[in-house]
Design an enzyme around this catalytic site. Structure first.
Site, short mmCIF file in Angstrom:
data_model
loop_
_atom_site.label_atom_id
_atom_site.label_comp_id
_atom_site.label_asym_id
_atom_site.label_seq_id
_atom_site.Cartn_x
_atom_site.Cartn_y
_atom_site.Cartn_z
N LYS A 1 10.04 23.19 32.43
CA LYS A 1 8.82 23.89 32.83
C LYS A 1 7.64 22.93 32.85
CE LYS A 1 9.15 27.53 30.26
NZ LYS A 1 9.01 28.75 29.50
N LYS B 1 12.28 10.56 20.67
CA LYS B 1 11.13 11.36 20.21
C LYS B 1 10.16 10.52 19.38
CE LYS B 1 13.01 16.02 20.13
NZ LYS B 1 13.52 17.07 19.27
N LYS C 1 15.71 16.21 34.65
CA LYS C 1 16.31 17.45 34.17
C LYS C 1 15.28 18.57 34.39
CE LYS C 1 18.04 19.10 29.73
NZ LYS C 1 18.28 18.77 28.32
#
Ligand code: SF4
Length: 328
Positions: free
Chosen positions: A196, A111, A193
Site C-alpha cells: 500500500k 530493518k 512486491k
C-alpha cells in the site's frame, strides 16, 4: 487433524497482495486443518507507530479477515496481544537462542539498516515468531518462500529446547513450511512486491471504478506497443499472474492464446481481469461494510478466538514451565 499456525501484520485494509499471498489460502485451509490465525500486533510495535493508527489498522485487518471468509467456527482467529503467553514463551526462547543466529537474519539486516537507533525488538522479532508457532505446537506453517528463513530458526529453537528439556520424546514438533500456492505477487508497476505504501496494489475495499483506475495503467509485456504486436504472458509481470489468481483455467488459457496471437489488446485483457476481480471481491466488500457497522460483533468474535487460543497456550506454557523447573 494436523495443526497450522499463521500470522498477519495489522496493516489496515487488506489489498490483493496480502489477500492472495495469505488470506485466500487461509480460507481454503480452515476446516482441513486445526488452524490458528493471528493478527500479530506485538510484531507491529517493533517499528515506530502512532497509537490511534495501530488501533484502526488492527480493526480494519480484523474486519478484512472476517469479510474474506475466515470463519471463527472453523478456525481460531485472534489478536496476538490478547494471548499473553506469546511473549512469555518468547522470553523463554530468548534464553536459548544464540545472538549470532538473530544477527544473521535477513530481515534484521534490512530493518536495522535504515533505523537511527536499533531496538532489541527488531533483533528478537524471529524469536517471537518461533513462540507464535510453537505455542500451539503447530505441525505446519503456511508461508511464502521469503519467510522460510524465519521458519528455519523456529525449527532450531524447537530442537534446542527439546534437546535440553525433553530429550527422550521431543515436546515441540519442528514445524514444516506449507508453501502457499500463490507465489510472490508483483506490484502493478511490475517492479516491487505489492504494498500500500508503494501504491502499486488494489485495495480489497476499492470500488470497481477505483480498481479499474489502478489496473488500466498497470505494466504489461513491454513488447506489446500496439494491439497487433504479439505478446508473451510470461513477460507480463503484473497482469497475467492476477489472471492466474482471479480467472478460471479456461479464461487463463484464453488469455494466453489471445495475447500470443495478438487477438486481444492489453486493455481488453485487463477488462476481463477487472470483471473477475469485481465478481470475487464485491461480496467481501459488502461483508466488510456490514461488519464496520457492528464493531461489538467483531470484538466478540476475536475475544472468543483469544479464549480458544489461550486454552491451548496455557497448557503449553504449563508443560514448558514444569519441564524447566519454573513454578506455575
Ligand atoms: Fe499481459 Fe494480457 Fe497484455 Fe498479454 S494481453 S501482455 S497477458 S495484459
Amino acid at each position: 487433524m494436523p495443526r497450522i499456525f499463521s500470522g498477519i501484520q495489522p496493516s489496515g485494509e487488506l489489498h490483493i497482495g496480502n489477500y492472495l499471498g495469505a488470506v485466500k489460502n487461509w480460507v481454503a485451509l480452515q476446516g482441513q486443518f486445526e488452524a490458528f490465525f493471528c493478527v500479530v500486533n506485538y510484531h507491529a510495535i517493533t517499528l515506530p507507530y502512532a497509537k490511534a493508527d495501530l488501533e484502526s489498522r488492527t480493526r480494519e485487518m480484523a474486519i478484512g479477515l472476517l469479510a474474506s471468509g475466515l470463519d471463527p467456527a472453523k478456525c481460531t482467529l485472534f489478536i496476538q496481544s490478547q494471548v499473553p503467553e506469546h511473549t512469555e514463551l518468547a522470553w523463554i526462547f530468548n534464553t536459548l537462542t544464540p545472538l549470532g543466529e538473530l544477527e544473521r537474519q535477513t530481515q534484521f539486516k534490512e530493518k536495522s539498516a535504515w533505523q537511527e537507533q536499533v531496538m532489541a525488538g527488531i533483533l528478537n522479532y524471529p524469536v517471537l515468531q518461533a513462540a507464535d508457532i510453537l505455542l500451539y505446537r503447530a505441525d505446519l506453517v503456511p508461508v511464502g518462500e521469503d519467510q522460510i528463513q524465519h521458519l528455519e530458526l523456529s525449527r532450531v529453537i524447537a530442537r534446542n529446547w527439546n534437546a535440553r528439556f525433553s530429550p527422550d520424546a521431543p515436546y515441540f514438533p519442528e514445524p514444516q513450511p506449507k508453501l502457499t500456492p500463490t507465489r510472490r505477487i508483483v506490484g502493478l508497476d511490475g517492479q516491487a512486491k505489492m504494498s500500500k505504501s508503494v501504491g502499486n496494489t488494489v485495495g480489497l475495499m476499492d470500488s470497481p471504478e477505483a480498481m479499474w483506475d489502478k489496473l488500466r495503467p498497470a505494466v504489461t509485456d513491454p513488447a506489446r506497443q500496439k494491439k497487433t504486436d504479439p505478446g508473451d504472458p510470461d513477460k507480463c509481470a503484473a497482469i497475467f499472474p492476477l489472471h492466474r489468481a482471479f480467472s478460471t483455467d479456461t479464461t487463463v488459457a484464453e488469455v494466453e492464446a489471445n495475447c500470443r496471437g495478438a487477438k486481444w489488446g492489453c486493455i481488453d485483457c485487463k477488462k476481463v481481469l477487472h470483471a473477475n476481480m469485481v465478481a470475487e471481491l464485491t461480496p467481501i466488500r459488502s461483508r466488510a461494510a456490514e461488519l464496520k457497522t457492528a464493531p461489538a460483533a467483531v470484538d466478540a468474535a476475536f475475544a472468543e478466538g483469544a479464549e480458544k487460543a489461550r486454552a491451548v497456550a496455557r497448557a503449553t506454557i504449563a508443560d514448558v514451565k514444569s519441564r524447566m523447573g519454573l513454578p506455575q
